[in-house]
Design a protein around this motif. Structure first.
Motif, PDB file in Angstrom:
ATOM      1  N   ASP A  19       0.871  -1.171   0.000  1.00 44.07           N
ATOM      2  CA  ASP A  19       0.000   0.000   0.000  1.00 44.07           C
ATOM      3  C   ASP A  19       0.911   1.225   0.000  1.00 44.07           C
ATOM      4  N   PHE A  20       0.982   1.905  -1.139  1.00 45.71           N
ATOM      5  CA  PHE A  20       1.859   3.066  -1.282  1.00 45.71           C
ATOM      6  C   PHE A  20       1.167   4.361  -0.842  1.00 45.71           C
ATOM      7  N   ASN A  21      -0.128   4.290  -0.594  1.00 45.56           N
ATOM      8  CA  ASN A  21      -0.898   5.489  -0.255  1.00 45.56           C
ATOM      9  C   ASN A  21      -0.676   6.615  -1.259  1.00 45.56           C
ATOM     10  N   CYS A  22      -0.476   6.243  -2.498  1.00 38.39           N
ATOM     11  CA  CYS A  22      -0.410   7.232  -3.577  1.00 38.39           C
ATOM     12  C   CYS A  22      -0.768   6.527  -4.875  1.00 38.39           C
ATOM     13  N   VAL A  23      -1.271   7.290  -5.817  1.00 37.41           N
ATOM     14  CA  VAL A  23      -1.715   6.729  -7.090  1.00 37.41           C
ATOM     15  C   VAL A  23      -0.603   6.834  -8.126  1.00 37.41           C
ATOM     16  N   VAL A  24      -0.830   6.199  -9.257  1.00 37.37           N
ATOM     17  CA  VAL A  24       0.097   6.298 -10.381  1.00 37.37           C
ATOM     18  C   VAL A  24       0.334   7.771 -10.715  1.00 37.37           C
ATOM     19  N   GLY A  25       1.588   8.137 -10.869  1.00 34.80           N
ATOM     20  CA  GLY A  25       1.944   9.512 -11.213  1.00 34.80           C
ATOM     21  C   GLY A  25       2.421  10.336 -10.036  1.00 34.80           C
ATOM     22  N   GLU A  26       2.111   9.919  -8.813  1.00 38.64           N
ATOM     23  CA  GLU A  26       2.582  10.659  -7.651  1.00 38.64           C
ATOM     24  C   GLU A  26       4.011  10.248  -7.304  1.00 38.64           C
ATOM     25  N   PRO A  27       4.725  11.083  -6.514  1.00 37.59           N
ATOM     26  CA  PRO A  27       6.174  10.922  -6.391  1.00 37.59           C
ATOM     27  C   PRO A  27       6.664   9.551  -5.932  1.00 37.59           C
ATOM     28  N   ALA A  28       6.077   8.966  -4.902  1.00 40.53           N
ATOM     29  CA  ALA A  28       6.583   7.678  -4.418  1.00 40.53           C
ATOM     30  C   ALA A  28       6.408   6.585  -5.471  1.00 40.53           C
ATOM     31  N   TYR A  29       5.274   6.618  -6.166  1.00 40.41           N
ATOM     32  CA  TYR A  29       5.061   5.658  -7.244  1.00 40.41           C
ATOM     33  C   TYR A  29       6.095   5.857  -8.343  1.00 40.41           C
ATOM     34  N   GLU A  30       6.265   7.098  -8.776  1.00 39.90           N
ATOM     35  CA  GLU A  30       7.181   7.387  -9.871  1.00 39.90           C
ATOM     36  C   GLU A  30       8.613   6.995  -9.522  1.00 39.90           C
ATOM     37  N   ARG A  31       8.960   7.121  -8.236  1.00 38.83           N
ATOM     38  CA  ARG A  31      10.325   6.761  -7.836  1.00 38.83           C
ATOM     39  C   ARG A  31      10.546   5.256  -7.974  1.00 38.83           C
ATOM     40  N   ALA A  32       9.539   4.456  -7.670  1.00 38.04           N
ATOM     41  CA  ALA A  32       9.682   3.002  -7.773  1.00 38.04           C
ATOM     42  C   ALA A  32       9.597   2.520  -9.217  1.00 38.04           C
ATOM     43  N   ASP A  33       8.736   3.126 -10.004  1.00 36.07           N
ATOM     44  CA  ASP A  33       8.513   2.678 -11.376  1.00 36.07           C
ATOM     45  C   ASP A  33       9.767   2.926 -12.206  1.00 36.07           C
ATOM     46  N   GLY A  34      10.331   1.857 -12.732  1.00 33.93           N
ATOM     47  CA  GLY A  34      11.538   1.979 -13.529  1.00 33.93           C
ATOM     48  C   GLY A  34      12.826   1.999 -12.734  1.00 33.93           C
ATOM     49  N   HIS A  35      12.741   1.834 -11.411  1.00 30.89           N
ATOM     50  CA  HIS A  35      13.958   1.841 -10.594  1.00 30.89           C
ATOM     51  C   HIS A  35      14.941   0.783 -11.092  1.00 30.89           C
ATOM     52  N   GLU A  36      16.202   1.173 -11.217  1.00 33.40           N
ATOM     53  CA  GLU A  36      17.223   0.264 -11.721  1.00 33.40           C
ATOM     54  C   GLU A  36      17.948  -0.417 -10.563  1.00 33.40           C
ATOM     55  N   LEU A  37      17.910  -1.738 -10.548  1.00 31.60           N
ATOM     56  CA  LEU A  37      18.637  -2.523  -9.565  1.00 31.60           C
ATOM     57  C   LEU A  37      20.128  -2.489  -9.894  1.00 31.60           C
ATOM     58  N   PRO A  38      20.982  -2.850  -8.931  1.00 27.88           N
ATOM     59  CA  PRO A  38      22.435  -2.752  -9.168  1.00 27.88           C
ATOM     60  C   PRO A  38      22.933  -3.513 -10.387  1.00 27.88           C
ATOM     61  N   ASP A  39      22.263  -4.604 -10.780  1.00 33.49           N
ATOM     62  CA  ASP A  39      22.723  -5.373 -11.937  1.00 33.49           C
ATOM     63  C   ASP A  39      22.109  -4.893 -13.244  1.00 33.49           C
ATOM     64  N   GLY A  40      21.365  -3.782 -13.204  1.00 34.99           N
ATOM     65  CA  GLY A  40      20.826  -3.198 -14.427  1.00 34.99           C
ATOM     66  C   GLY A  40      19.380  -3.526 -14.717  1.00 34.99           C
ATOM     67  N   ARG A  41      18.823  -4.520 -14.036  1.00 34.43           N
ATOM     68  CA  ARG A  41      17.397  -4.810 -14.230  1.00 34.43           C
ATOM     69  C   ARG A  41      16.560  -3.683 -13.643  1.00 34.43           C
ATOM     70  N   ARG A  42      15.403  -3.451 -14.235  1.00 32.41           N
ATOM     71  CA  ARG A  42      14.521  -2.391 -13.753  1.00 32.41           C
ATOM     72  C   ARG A  42      13.238  -2.969 -13.180  1.00 32.41           C
TER      73      ARG A  42
END
Length: 216
Positions: A125-148
């Motif tokens: 439960d992120f308590n925010c919808v698509v487009g809000e900052p916490a969601y946007e920060r997670a979406d597309g986050h790159e892991l150390p080995d390059g996977r997103r």
């Protein structure tokens, strides 16, 4: 809640649950528990941390949060193949904008440190919808080995159910899809569903279950 976990342990035979309560004073309080089927998985490692400036301090409240908030991760090892799956479950604060932003940063830092090369699932439960900052920060986050990380909404072969995941127990609350599941891009998402089943009078919770059927 602890009493709900006890009920699940009875209803879901063959599952184990990991995760500490967010409030060390109230052991019966909220968890971000992870359940796994013991016939298929061993839990190789797990930990719960607090979304605060002192993440190892039980009951610590971070930034402008209204309550202590936690995240739980588990490294699940397939008994047959020996392959790992990294799951992280969290609940960001409903009130504090800074707490959500800083909290997701802490969550992603921990995910980076424990995921290694395992397929990863981040949910909660992120308590925010698509487009809000916490969601946007997670979406597309790159892991150390390059996977997103990718939103299961975007990669699911089949989707089902409403776009919102919130209710007032009697009706759906529109435009409140605040419960999210992200997977590393090496995970295939077959189905994502928001389950809106109810009895004649009410929904079972103020949140609808979000079910994601996926495989590495």
């Amino acid at each position: 809640m602890a009493h709900q976990l006890r009920e699940l342990e009875v209803l879901l035979d063959g599952y184990e649950w990991v995760g500490d309560p967010r409030d060390s004073v109230d052991a019966g309080g909220e968890h971000t528990a992870i359940g796994y089927q013991t016939e298929r998985f061993d839990c190789a490692a797990t930990n719960t941390f607090w979304l605060s400036e002192q993440p190892a301090e039980p009951s610590s409240v971070g930034w402008d949060a209204a309550y202590p908030r936690v995240a739980t991760w588990a490294r699940l090892r397939d008994r047959d193949t020996g392959d790992d799956l990294l799951c992280l479950n969290t609940h960001l604060d409903h009130q504090g904008t800074a707490a959500r932003t800083e909290g997701i940063e802490l969550v992603l830092d921990h995910l980076d440190s424990v995921a290694r090369d395992a397929p990863a699932v981040l949910m909660g439960d992120f308590n925010c919808v698509v487009g809000e900052p916490a969601y946007e920060r997670a979406d597309g986050h790159e892991l150390p080995d390059g996977r997103r990380l990718v939103d299961a909404r975007d990669t699911a072969t089949v989707t089902h159910g409403p776009t919102t995941s919130r209710t007032d127990f009697h009706d759906l609350i529109p435009e409140m899809g605040i419960d999210h599941v992200f997977v590393s891009e090496d995970v295939a998402v077959n189905t994502r569903a928001v389950v809106a089943d109810r009895d004649d009078d009410h929904y079972g919770s103020d949140h609808l279950p979000v079910v994601v059927d996926c495989e590495p």
